[in-house]
Scaffold this active site. Structure first.
Site, PDB file in Angstrom:
ATOM      1  N   ASN A  12       0.845  -1.199   0.000  1.00 26.58           N
ATOM      2  CA  ASN A  12       0.000   0.000   0.000  1.00 26.58           C
ATOM      3  C   ASN A  12       0.875   1.241   0.000  1.00 26.58           C
ATOM      4  O   ASN A  12       1.944   1.250   0.632  1.00 26.58           O
ATOM      5  CB  ASN A  12      -0.841   0.103   1.290  1.00 26.58           C
ATOM      6  CG  ASN A  12      -1.883  -0.983   1.408  1.00 26.58           C
ATOM      7  OD1 ASN A  12      -2.388  -1.489   0.401  1.00 26.58           O
ATOM      8  ND2 ASN A  12      -2.211  -1.350   2.633  1.00 26.58           N
ATOM      9  N   GLY A  42       1.990  -6.563   4.104  1.00 19.69           N
ATOM     10  CA  GLY A  42       2.875  -7.534   3.472  1.00 19.69           C
ATOM     11  C   GLY A  42       4.239  -6.930   3.176  1.00 19.69           C
ATOM     12  O   GLY A  42       5.277  -7.495   3.551  1.00 19.69           O
ATOM     13  N   ASN A 185      -2.731  -9.466  17.255  1.00 23.06           N
ATOM     14  CA  ASN A 185      -2.666  -8.556  18.400  1.00 23.06           C
ATOM     15  C   ASN A 185      -3.896  -8.845  19.279  1.00 23.06           C
ATOM     16  O   ASN A 185      -4.647  -9.796  19.019  1.00 23.06           O
ATOM     17  CB  ASN A 185      -2.555  -7.092  17.955  1.00 23.06           C
ATOM     18  CG  ASN A 185      -3.797  -6.598  17.224  1.00 23.06           C
ATOM     19  OD1 ASN A 185      -4.865  -7.218  17.289  1.00 23.06           O
ATOM     20  ND2 ASN A 185      -3.672  -5.487  16.519  1.00 23.06           N
ATOM     21  N   THR A 221       0.536 -10.367  20.423  1.00 27.63           N
ATOM     22  CA  THR A 221       1.306  -9.157  20.717  1.00 27.63           C
ATOM     23  C   THR A 221       0.428  -8.229  21.554  1.00 27.63           C
ATOM     24  O   THR A 221      -0.768  -8.066  21.286  1.00 27.63           O
ATOM     25  CB  THR A 221       1.788  -8.463  19.422  1.00 27.63           C
ATOM     26  OG1 THR A 221       0.657  -8.177  18.589  1.00 27.63           O
ATOM     27  CG2 THR A 221       2.738  -9.365  18.653  1.00 27.63           C
ATOM     28  N   GLY A 223       1.296  -4.892  22.529  1.00 27.92           N
ATOM     29  CA  GLY A 223       1.760  -3.504  22.494  1.00 27.92           C
ATOM     30  C   GLY A 223       2.891  -3.298  23.497  1.00 27.92           C
ATOM     31  O   GLY A 223       3.827  -4.103  23.577  1.00 27.92           O
ATOM     32  N   ALA A 224       2.772  -2.231  24.283  1.00 28.01           N
ATOM     33  CA  ALA A 224       3.824  -1.895  25.247  1.00 28.01           C
ATOM     34  C   ALA A 224       3.990  -2.956  26.325  1.00 28.01           C
ATOM     35  O   ALA A 224       5.000  -2.972  27.042  1.00 28.01           O
ATOM     36  CB  ALA A 224       3.506  -0.543  25.882  1.00 28.01           C
ATOM     37  N   ALA A 250       3.165   0.070  11.802  1.00 27.94           N
ATOM     38  CA  ALA A 250       4.087  -0.996  11.359  1.00 27.94           C
ATOM     39  C   ALA A 250       4.879  -1.642  12.491  1.00 27.94           C
ATOM     40  O   ALA A 250       5.776  -2.445  12.224  1.00 27.94           O
ATOM     41  CB  ALA A 250       5.032  -0.522  10.256  1.00 27.94           C
ATOM     42  N   ALA A 251       4.549  -1.340  13.745  1.00 28.31           N
ATOM     43  CA  ALA A 251       5.257  -2.014  14.849  1.00 28.31           C
ATOM     44  C   ALA A 251       4.979  -3.523  14.806  1.00 28.31           C
ATOM     45  O   ALA A 251       5.886  -4.344  14.941  1.00 28.31           O
ATOM     46  CB  ALA A 251       4.830  -1.426  16.186  1.00 28.31           C
ATOM     47  N   GLY A 252       3.698  -3.876  14.599  1.00 26.70           N
ATOM     48  CA  GLY A 252       3.345  -5.296  14.516  1.00 26.70           C
ATOM     49  C   GLY A 252       4.029  -5.956  13.322  1.00 26.70           C
ATOM     50  O   GLY A 252       4.506  -7.090  13.413  1.00 26.70           O
TER      51      GLY A 252
HETATM   52  O1  RIB Z   1       0.492  -2.290   9.618  1.00 28.96           O
HETATM   53  C1  RIB Z   1       0.658  -1.016   9.082  1.00 28.96           C
HETATM   54  C2  RIB Z   1       0.151  -0.970   7.687  1.00 28.96           C
HETATM   55  O2  RIB Z   1      -1.236  -1.174   7.703  1.00 28.96           O
HETATM   56  C3  RIB Z   1       0.335   0.344   6.990  1.00 28.96           C
HETATM   57  O3  RIB Z   1       1.575   0.466   6.346  1.00 28.96           O
HETATM   58  C4  RIB Z   1      -0.862   0.417   6.057  1.00 28.96           C
HETATM   59  O4  RIB Z   1      -0.511   0.303   4.715  1.00 28.96           O
HETATM   60  C5  RIB Z   1      -1.780  -0.700   6.504  1.00 28.96           C
HETATM   61  O5  RIB Z   1      -1.741  -1.753   5.629  1.00 28.96           O
END
Ligand code: RIB
Length: 305
Positions: A12, A42, A185, A221, A223-224, A250-252
């Site tokens: 994306n 992805g 999560n 997961t 989070g903190a 994007a942490a996950g």
């Molecule tokens: O996990 C974060 C992502 O979720 C973002 O980069 C966004 O594109 C959505 O897919």
């Protein structure tokens, strides 16, 4: 040779606005900044696995618009094999993201080209799957495609990871037996298990239910609060390193990509979880999706504050 990870999933373009808080329904807020940033669960997981030590192939679709070229170029810049990233007529996937002053976000995605990743297209790139050690999927491409990929990877004896994101509904029951590591999560674990998940105890109950449904092992997961690992025999809790969050986008994905890369190079599950958690913690200290993902040397240099 580094171990090989294949990611089957979304790409994306993230359209990211920062605002003091998330808007309410019908409300217009004045934003503080705007940026277009390569993302998609992805592609983010592919970038994380590549920066964190694996050799990575991506299987996905981009549109024929300018974003499509940018999204592919972002992966090529990380030495990710893109022979199975197809360009299809129309718009690329996009994500509209608002990040607030507390580093929380709200995201709306529009699938665009990601919707064109069909099971038959996956079949065209079977050699890419065959060459991998570990396969990762998420839920931003059609369900039929995910189900097909899980089944085929299981047949080929790959390590199969499903990050069921985003999930607001139960998964097809026949997917579970094909999953080695299910990594939701809290809200995803709740949607999948039908149980509330708001504490360590409730996470243990949800993980137990997901293993009863057929998943091999579950990592929820938190989070903190870190993460909970369950293998059907026992539970292990992994506290997260404390950091000052700037943007949790994007942490996950960073956790999943880092976990997969570490597992692929032969680290134990506990080591791979700890490694993924450090990578994810570093990612929340930086803005954006792919730009926030740390390198292997960043993770190796990390010292608990
Ligand atoms: O996990 C974060 C992502 O979720 C973002 O980069 C966004 O594109 C959505 O897919």
């Amino acid at each position: 040779m580094p171990a090989k990870v294949v990611v089957i999933g979304s790409l994306n373009m993230d359209l990211v606005t920062r605002a003091p808080r998330l808007p309410r329904g019908g409300e217009t807020l004045i934003g503080q900044s705007f940026a277009t940033v390569p993302g998609g669960k992805g592609a983010n997981q592919a970038v994380a696995a590549a920066r964190l030590g694996a050799q990575v192939s991506m299987v996905g679709c981009v549109g024929s618009d300018a974003y499509g070229k940018e999204l592919r170029d972002a992966l090529l810049a990380e030495q990710i094999d893109c022979q199975a990233v197809s360009s299809v007529e129309g718009s690329s996937g996009v994500a509209l993201i608002v990040v607030d002053d507390n580093s929380q976000n709200a995201i709306v995605i529009v699938a665009g080209a990601n919707g064109a990743l069909t099971p038959s297209l996956i079949g065209c790139f079977d050699a890419v799957l065959q060459a991998a050690d570990v396969m990762i999927c998420q839920l931003e491409v059609p369900d039929a495609t995910v189900g097909h990929a899980l089944k085929r990877a299981r047949e080929l004896g790959k390590v199969v990871i499903l990050n069921p994101a985003p999930a607001s509904r139960p998964l097809p029951a026949d997917w579970y037996a094909n999953i080695d590591y299910l990594i939701p999560n809290e809200s995803e674990a709740s949607a999948l298990s039908g149980l509330p998940v708001d504490s360590r105890q409730s996470a243990e109950a949800a993980a137990t239910r997901l293993i009863e449904m057929g998943a091999g092992k579950v990592i929820i997961t938190l989070g903190a609060e870190g993460s909970l690992f369950a293998d059907g025999k026992s539970f292990a809790h992994f506290p997260a390193p404390a950091v000052k969050a700037v943007d949790t986008t994007a942490a996950g994905d960073t956790f999943v990509g880092g976990f997969a890369a570490a597992l692929a190079v032969g680290r134990s599950e506990a080591e791979a979880i700890g490694f993924g958690q450090i990578a994810a913690a570093l990612s929340v200290t930086r803005a954006g999706a792919q730009p926030s993902i740390p390198s292997l040397s960043d993770v190796q240099a990390f010292k608990t504050p």
